[in-house]
Design an enzyme around this catalytic site. Structure first.
Site, PDB file in Angstrom:
ATOM      1  N   ARG A 248      -9.043  -0.531   5.795  1.00  0.00           N
ATOM      2  CA  ARG A 248      -9.038  -1.900   5.303  1.00  0.00           C
ATOM      3  C   ARG A 248     -10.479  -2.378   5.186  1.00  0.00           C
ATOM      4  O   ARG A 248     -11.292  -2.166   6.081  1.00  0.00           O
ATOM      5  CB  ARG A 248      -8.245  -2.829   6.235  1.00  0.00           C
ATOM      6  CG  ARG A 248      -6.727  -2.684   6.090  1.00  0.00           C
ATOM      7  CD  ARG A 248      -6.265  -3.223   4.750  1.00  0.00           C
ATOM      8  NE  ARG A 248      -4.826  -3.180   4.569  1.00  0.00           N
ATOM      9  CZ  ARG A 248      -4.167  -2.212   3.976  1.00  0.00           C
ATOM     10  NH1 ARG A 248      -4.817  -1.132   3.548  1.00  0.00           N
ATOM     11  NH2 ARG A 248      -2.857  -2.272   3.810  1.00  0.00           N
ATOM     12  N   GLU A 277     -10.765  -7.421  -3.328  1.00  0.00           N
ATOM     13  CA  GLU A 277     -10.225  -6.529  -4.352  1.00  0.00           C
ATOM     14  C   GLU A 277      -9.369  -7.329  -5.334  1.00  0.00           C
ATOM     15  O   GLU A 277      -9.320  -8.548  -5.281  1.00  0.00           O
ATOM     16  CB  GLU A 277      -9.394  -5.418  -3.703  1.00  0.00           C
ATOM     17  CG  GLU A 277     -10.202  -4.541  -2.751  1.00  0.00           C
ATOM     18  CD  GLU A 277      -9.373  -3.464  -2.065  1.00  0.00           C
ATOM     19  OE1 GLU A 277      -8.147  -3.414  -2.314  1.00  0.00           O
ATOM     20  OE2 GLU A 277      -9.935  -2.689  -1.287  1.00  0.00           O
ATOM     21  N   HIS A 297      -9.247   1.848  -4.115  1.00  0.00           N
ATOM     22  CA  HIS A 297      -8.106   1.716  -3.201  1.00  0.00           C
ATOM     23  C   HIS A 297      -6.943   2.592  -3.671  1.00  0.00           C
ATOM     24  O   HIS A 297      -5.800   2.139  -3.802  1.00  0.00           O
ATOM     25  CB  HIS A 297      -7.655   0.254  -3.094  1.00  0.00           C
ATOM     26  CG  HIS A 297      -6.899  -0.037  -1.839  1.00  0.00           C
ATOM     27  ND1 HIS A 297      -6.892  -1.268  -1.231  1.00  0.00           N
ATOM     28  CD2 HIS A 297      -6.103   0.751  -1.057  1.00  0.00           C
ATOM     29  CE1 HIS A 297      -6.140  -1.236  -0.145  1.00  0.00           C
ATOM     30  NE2 HIS A 297      -5.654  -0.010  -0.015  1.00  0.00           N
TER      31      HIS A 297
END
Length: 341
Positions: A248, A277, A297
């Site tokens: 994370r 993001e 990601h």
């Protein structure tokens, strides 16, 4: 007339035909937030099940619901859900568990190898017309005969430090050891004998910072881990160290990381997650640094993992709608609230 209503938000797969068909057989009305552009706050009010990927389900949304039984998250992490509020309201919160453990392990190992072997620097140089095999070696100054830059170490001479020794951390440890890495690990929630059993050496957090050539982060985002790695931690790391994060983004203090990279406190970073993001700002200073690898990601992704992800979340929603306790329950304290033994 529909018996139930399910609200679905999906970001990384194209349609919900499988979910719509399966839930439809149970008499469930399905509202696709992505397809319809519907307001999730409005649709959640009379939803029996909320199946979510990237949207935030906060206290206001949770307390507006009238009959919601489950909030199922299309992910391993669930920091976008106010779990405490859901528990107070008597709503199950579930995640996808270890659906993509192998993919995240492999992606992380790829980031580590690419960074240790300086593959992106070599590739960029070749594309620019530079076929210099010695590019990854230190440049020797003619004035003081000191090495400038960071040499490439052999894998057997490289210590991988793993922060967070859950399923992904343990899997990475096994794969890294097969290649030849020395592995040390820190996780205050995992007994030392379990770390030793996997062939890693348990260390304190301070030792992890000081001894690792590469640190790979595999912890959940909690109040305890938020900004766990900040400027003071970077200064304690080797100046030749590489930081890898596929967990994370907020576990790192991103501003502090940028400063440390610019000032040479650590050698490089390889990141699959960022603090901001969906999408990140094009002005993010990380994108302008040559000693940073960033992927979008995507460590979780493979065709296999995507189908497993959807299957698990769909199954959890159906379990809750049938009055059962769903798999991968992350707020087990809700069982007492519901009077379930």
């Amino acid at each position: 007339m529909h018996k139930f209503k399910a609200v679905i938000e999906h970001a990384t797969f194209h349609d919900i035909a499988m979910e719509r068909e399966t839930l439809g057989r149970m008499g469930v009305e399905v509202v696709d937030i992505v397809e319809t552009g519907a307001d999730i706050r409005k649709e959640a009010v009379d939803a029996d099940a909320i199946m979510i990927e990237t949207e935030t389900i906060d206290r206001d949304i949770i307390y507006s619901t009238k009959k919601c039984k489950i909030i199922a998250v299309y992910a391993t992490g669930y920091d976008n859900i106010d779990v405490k509020a859901a528990t107070e309201k008597g709503i199950f919160v579930t995640n996808a568990g270890n659906y993509c453990s192998e993919e995240v392990q492999d992606h992380t190992l790829a980031l580590i190898m690419a960074s240790v072997r300086k593959l992106f620097m070599y590739s960029q140089a070749v594309k620019s017309g530079n076929w210099e095999q010695k590019l990854g070696r230190p440049v020797r100054s003619l004035l003081d005969l000191k090495d400038l830059g960071v040499p490439i170490k052999g894998i057997p001479d490289t210590t991988l430090g793993i922060f967070g020794f859950g399923r992904i951390g343990r899997g990475l440890c096994r794969k890294a050891r097969c290649i030849g890495f020395k592995v040390i690990a820190h996780d205050p929630l995992v007994p030392e004998d379990q770390i030793i059993k996997e062939g890693a050496t348990p260390v304190s957090f301070e030792e992890l910072l000081e001894k690792s050539d590469v640190i790979s982060i595999h912890a959940p985002l909690t109040e305890e881990t938020r900004h766990k790695f900040s400027y003071n931690e970077f200064k304690k790391m080797k100046k030749t160290a590489i930081l890898v994060n596929a967990s994370r983004g907020a576990i790192l203090d991103e501003a502090a990381l940028i400063k440390a990279l610019k000032e040479g406190e650590i050698q490089a970073a390889a990141l699959d997650v960022l603090a901001e993001e969906n999408p990140p700002s094009e002005d993010n200073p990380l994108f302008k640094l040559d000693n940073v690898i960033v992927t979008p990601h995507c460590a979780f992704y493979s065709e296999r993992s995507q189908m497993e992800l959807r299957r698990r979340i769909l199954n959890q929603a159906m379990q809750a709608l049938r009055g059962e306790v769903p798999d991968n329950l992350v707020n087990r304290e809700v069982l007492a609230k519901l009077g379930v033994k």
